[in-house]
Design a protein around this motif. Structure first.
Motif, PDB file in Angstrom:
ATOM      1  N   ARG A 123      63.962 -59.280  45.444  1.00  0.00           N
ATOM      2  CA  ARG A 123      63.702 -60.528  44.659  1.00  0.00           C
ATOM      3  C   ARG A 123      62.249 -60.900  44.716  1.00  0.00           C
ATOM      4  NH1 ARG A 123      67.997 -64.679  45.759  1.00  0.00           N
ATOM      5  NH2 ARG A 123      66.499 -65.739  47.047  1.00  0.00           N
ATOM      6  N   PRO A 124      61.574 -61.242  45.975  1.00  0.00           N
ATOM      7  CA  PRO A 124      60.209 -61.552  46.084  1.00  0.00           C
ATOM      8  C   PRO A 124      59.189 -60.658  45.525  1.00  0.00           C
ATOM      9  CG  PRO A 124      61.050 -61.011  48.088  1.00  0.00           C
ATOM     10  CD  PRO A 124      62.310 -61.150  47.416  1.00  0.00           C
ATOM     11  N   TYR A 125      59.595 -59.363  45.875  1.00  0.00           N
ATOM     12  CA  TYR A 125      58.581 -58.235  45.322  1.00  0.00           C
ATOM     13  C   TYR A 125      58.453 -58.227  43.984  1.00  0.00           C
ATOM     14  CZ  TYR A 125      59.267 -57.261  50.167  1.00  0.00           C
ATOM     15  OH  TYR A 125      59.398 -57.526  51.563  1.00  0.00           O
ATOM     16  N   LEU A 126      59.651 -57.899  42.981  1.00  0.00           N
ATOM     17  CA  LEU A 126      59.528 -57.744  41.719  1.00  0.00           C
ATOM     18  C   LEU A 126      59.075 -59.213  41.033  1.00  0.00           C
ATOM     19  CD1 LEU A 126      60.077 -55.531  39.728  1.00  0.00           C
ATOM     20  CD2 LEU A 126      62.314 -56.496  39.436  1.00  0.00           C
ATOM     21  N   THR A 127      59.542 -60.363  41.410  1.00  0.00           N
ATOM     22  CA  THR A 127      58.823 -61.688  40.727  1.00  0.00           C
ATOM     23  C   THR A 127      57.323 -61.506  40.924  1.00  0.00           C
ATOM     24  OG1 THR A 127      59.781 -62.730  42.761  1.00  0.00           O
ATOM     25  CG2 THR A 127      60.890 -62.661  40.830  1.00  0.00           C
ATOM     26  N   THR A 128      56.839 -61.334  42.283  1.00  0.00           N
ATOM     27  CA  THR A 128      55.470 -61.511  42.482  1.00  0.00           C
ATOM     28  C   THR A 128      54.554 -60.211  41.762  1.00  0.00           C
ATOM     29  OG1 THR A 128      55.707 -60.320  44.457  1.00  0.00           O
ATOM     30  CG2 THR A 128      55.808 -62.861  44.618  1.00  0.00           C
ATOM     31  N   TYR A 129      55.346 -59.256  41.457  1.00  0.00           N
ATOM     32  CA  TYR A 129      54.792 -58.271  40.657  1.00  0.00           C
ATOM     33  C   TYR A 129      54.311 -58.577  39.279  1.00  0.00           C
ATOM     34  CZ  TYR A 129      54.132 -53.705  38.297  1.00  0.00           C
ATOM     35  OH  TYR A 129      53.838 -52.634  37.448  1.00  0.00           O
ATOM     36  N   VAL A 130      54.816 -59.716  38.878  1.00  0.00           N
ATOM     37  CA  VAL A 130      54.210 -60.561  37.661  1.00  0.00           C
ATOM     38  C   VAL A 130      52.929 -60.662  37.782  1.00  0.00           C
ATOM     39  CG1 VAL A 130      54.621 -61.940  35.988  1.00  0.00           C
ATOM     40  CG2 VAL A 130      56.640 -61.279  36.934  1.00  0.00           C
ATOM     41  N   ASN A 131      52.615 -61.249  38.957  1.00  0.00           N
ATOM     42  CA  ASN A 131      51.222 -61.699  39.264  1.00  0.00           C
ATOM     43  C   ASN A 131      50.009 -60.534  39.202  1.00  0.00           C
ATOM     44  OD1 ASN A 131      49.264 -63.914  40.056  1.00  0.00           O
ATOM     45  ND2 ASN A 131      48.949 -62.467  41.405  1.00  0.00           N
ATOM     46  N   LEU A 132      50.693 -59.393  39.752  1.00  0.00           N
ATOM     47  CA  LEU A 132      49.929 -58.139  39.824  1.00  0.00           C
ATOM     48  C   LEU A 132      49.817 -57.459  38.305  1.00  0.00           C
ATOM     49  CD1 LEU A 132      48.557 -55.908  41.416  1.00  0.00           C
ATOM     50  CD2 LEU A 132      50.633 -54.474  41.486  1.00  0.00           C
ATOM     51  N   CYS A 133      50.730 -57.660  37.418  1.00  0.00           N
ATOM     52  CA  CYS A 133      50.453 -57.081  36.078  1.00  0.00           C
ATOM     53  C   CYS A 133      49.455 -58.123  35.329  1.00  0.00           C
ATOM     54  CB  CYS A 133      51.862 -57.512  35.439  1.00  0.00           C
ATOM     55  SG  CYS A 133      53.240 -56.329  35.720  1.00  0.00           S
ATOM     56  N   TRP A 134      49.548 -59.364  35.626  1.00  0.00           N
ATOM     57  CA  TRP A 134      48.437 -60.227  35.122  1.00  0.00           C
ATOM     58  C   TRP A 134      46.919 -59.680  35.730  1.00  0.00           C
ATOM     59  CZ3 TRP A 134      46.833 -65.218  33.151  1.00  0.00           C
ATOM     60  CH2 TRP A 134      47.708 -65.794  32.365  1.00  0.00           C
ATOM     61  N   VAL A 135      46.801 -59.434  37.204  1.00  0.00           N
ATOM     62  CA  VAL A 135      45.508 -58.972  37.663  1.00  0.00           C
ATOM     63  C   VAL A 135      45.258 -57.721  36.926  1.00  0.00           C
ATOM     64  CG1 VAL A 135      44.506 -58.351  39.557  1.00  0.00           C
ATOM     65  CG2 VAL A 135      45.823 -60.267  39.670  1.00  0.00           C
ATOM     66  N   ILE A 136      46.235 -56.739  36.719  1.00  0.00           N
ATOM     67  CA  ILE A 136      45.872 -55.389  36.012  1.00  0.00           C
ATOM     68  C   ILE A 136      45.183 -55.651  34.546  1.00  0.00           C
ATOM     69  CG2 ILE A 136      46.858 -53.236  35.126  1.00  0.00           C
ATOM     70  CD1 ILE A 136      48.548 -53.427  37.530  1.00  0.00           C
ATOM     71  N   GLY A 137      45.988 -56.549  33.904  1.00  0.00           N
ATOM     72  CA  GLY A 137      45.346 -57.032  32.557  1.00  0.00           C
ATOM     73  C   GLY A 137      43.962 -57.556  32.630  1.00  0.00           C
ATOM     74  N   GLN A 138      43.711 -58.426  33.410  1.00  0.00           N
ATOM     75  CA  GLN A 138      42.519 -59.122  33.622  1.00  0.00           C
ATOM     76  C   GLN A 138      41.534 -58.020  33.896  1.00  0.00           C
ATOM     77  OE1 GLN A 138      43.669 -61.959  36.693  1.00  0.00           O
ATOM     78  NE2 GLN A 138      43.918 -63.362  34.978  1.00  0.00           N
ATOM     79  N   PHE A 139      41.871 -57.173  34.989  1.00  0.00           N
ATOM     80  CA  PHE A 139      40.822 -56.070  35.508  1.00  0.00           C
ATOM     81  C   PHE A 139      40.484 -54.772  34.155  1.00  0.00           C
ATOM     82  CE2 PHE A 139      39.944 -51.643  36.825  1.00  0.00           C
ATOM     83  CZ  PHE A 139      38.894 -51.862  37.719  1.00  0.00           C
ATOM     84  N   LEU A 140      41.453 -54.564  33.440  1.00  0.00           N
ATOM     85  CA  LEU A 140      41.268 -53.756  32.231  1.00  0.00           C
ATOM     86  C   LEU A 140      40.411 -54.480  31.159  1.00  0.00           C
ATOM     87  CD1 LEU A 140      44.656 -52.242  31.625  1.00  0.00           C
ATOM     88  CD2 LEU A 140      42.688 -51.162  32.545  1.00  0.00           C
TER      89      LEU A 140
END
Length: 491
Positions: A123-140
């Motif tokens: 549960r903690p890994y997939l929910t916090t992965y949302v934040n990584l998606c945010w960061v990937i979008g910001q990086f791109l």
């Protein structure tokens, strides 16, 4: 998608072609959007997100996660045309408000869906992965802006907007093949379909008996929450023990923006106002999001060692200290170039700390704390708290940094350090530790009114028997058994 789009709104403020098209000429001959329009464009998207958040709770409960997500993707595909062809700030504002509606839907659908389909261990890994998606979008988005910053024509801002069309169709295809949430199916009385989803989510070797036990656990948890608090309206989020849960998720997400996430979003513009050349400002922004991605991945390891509460408190403490140092560096004269680079370096460290701690941890907390029946609506309320806070903070940041307004520059760090301190005081007394708890155990802890600082120390065996709302030991262990089968070991 949202990380990509939001960075465009804020970072285009530093693109000369964008400023010439939508801004006004200053006495020195340069062009700049007024502080009011800077805040208005960013807040326009947030207003749209609030509308989307108000709709998504009802839409997801009625149509399910898949249909709601696909509908939002179709809507955003059409709305992109408006900012792409915009020639005035008013047209751009209308487009951003409309695009904000599906963005608001994406904000909660992703987190709640992740929480619904995951066993406790993952549960903690997939929910916090949302934040990584945010960061990937910001990086791109930052990479795209680095590529177009040298252009002097309208394509300097139209190319970034056009690239938003890259996302929706592939995502729609993926969503079409994804399973529906088994929790939503049970709430709709579609138990056979929920069983088939559990069968699909689990390993092939899992026995039918284990799958049936998992389904029974979902049904019993749902029935238990119904007995404690009947109904799934927004009003139910403010009744009984759910009021405390709503407070926690709302304030936790509000802390994200009050502790400096909004300030961080204007980093490119901030670097320029701090005295760095435009090229260096964009390069630093690109680097900060790469660092943020590393921080999010690192948070997965840190959560296993320290838990959610400890990371959240530590992150707020470090961020408060960094903001204070940035504020003191801002007191140096403009001629001191070393202080400008020090400010840029400290902001990079701040972003690393943020994305190691409260950035990803927030997504985990807002998915775990609400009851399963009210999760979609609780997360929508929490995200709206974030959006309301963002509107206020956007107005403050643009005035703090804009040379035609308050022109605080890096001295704004003192203000955000104060907000970090207030957030830290709340978290110290109100933020519980949900690590390793099943949804059934969390229901009992909140119903008994256990204090936030004692959440992690109450043994699971103390949550059964008299006063446990009729929950048996088998019921409490069931989700853990399911999690063990799902990934072979709970960890």
């Amino acid at each position: 998608m949202e990380g990509f789009d939001i960075v465009l709104i804020q970072s285009l403020l530093a693109v000369d072609a964008f400023q010439r098209t939508f801004g006004r000429q200053l006495p020195n001959g340069s062009y700049e959007l007024t502080a009011a329009w800077q805040a208005g464009l960013t807040n326009g998207a947030i207003v749209g997100e609030m509308i989307g958040l108000a709709l998504v709770g009802w839409l997801a409960d009625r149509f399910g996660f898949k249909k709601t997500m696909i509908g939002g993707l179709m809507a955003v595909t059409g709305f992109i045309f408006i900012p792409f062809f915009a020639t005035s700030a008013v047209q751009l504002l209308v487009g951003l408000i409309l695009m904000g509606i599906p963005w608001g839907m994406f904000q909660t659908l992703t987190t709640t869906y992740a929480a619904d389909i995951c066993p406790t261990g993952l549960r903690p890994y997939l929910t916090t992965y949302v934040n990584l998606c945010w960061v990937i979008g910001q990086f791109l988005a930052s990479g795209v802006l680095v590529g177009v910053q040298g252009r002097s024509d309208h394509w300097a801002y139209r190319i970034p907007y056009a690239l938003q069309w890259v996302w929706p169709v592939p995502i729609m295809i993926g969503v079409a093949f994804a399973p529906e949430s088994p929790w939503w199916l049970v709430r709709q009385g579609r138990n056979d379909e929920a069983f088939n989803v559990l069968k699909r989510l689990n390993n092939k070797g899992v026995s039918t008996a284990v799958l049936e036990e998992s389904l029974v656990t979902i049904q019993e948890t749902n029935d238990m929450e119904k007995s404690v608090n009947e109904g799934t309206s927004y009003l139910d989020c403010f009744k009984g023990s759910d009021l405390r849960r709503t407070e926690i998720v709302c304030v936790v997400w509000l802390i994200q923006t009050c502790a400096g996430a909004t300030f961080m979003g204007y980093s490119t513009y901030f670097y320029e106002r701090a005295g760095l050349a435009s090229q260096y400002a964009f390069d630093l922004s690109l680097g900060q999001y790469a660092i943020g991605a590393i921080g999010t991945v690192l948070s997965w390891t840190l959560m296993g060692y320290f838990g959610r509460r400890t990371l959240h408190l530590s992150g707020l403490s470090l961020m408060m200290l960094l903001f204070l140092i940035i504020g003191f560096c801002g007191l140096a004269p403009a001629s001191n170039t070393d202080s400008r680079w020090a400010i840029g370096s400290l902001l990079m460290i701040f972003i690393f700390v943020y994305d190691c701690t409260i950035g990803p941890i927030t997504y985990c907390l807002v998915a775990e704390i609400p009851s399963t029946r009210l999760r979609q609506k609780s997360v929508a309320l929490a995200r709206n708290s974030y959006n309301i806070g963002s509107i206020v903070c956007n107005v403050l940041v643009t005035r703090q940094l804009n040379p035609s307004a308050w022109n605080w520059g890096a001295r704004a760090g003192f203000f955000w350090a104060g907000l970090c301190f207030l957030s830290l005081m709340w978290a110290l007394f109100r933020l519980p530790e949900p690590r390793g708890r099943t949804y059934a155990e969390l229901d009992v802890l909140f119903e008994r009114g256990i204090s936030a600082r004692k959440f992690a120390t109450v043994p699971a065996e103390d949550l059964v028997g008299p006063g446990s709302m009729g929950l048996g030991k088998k019921d409490l262990d069931m989700e853990k058994v399911d999690g063990a089968e799902f990934v072979e070991t709970k960890s």
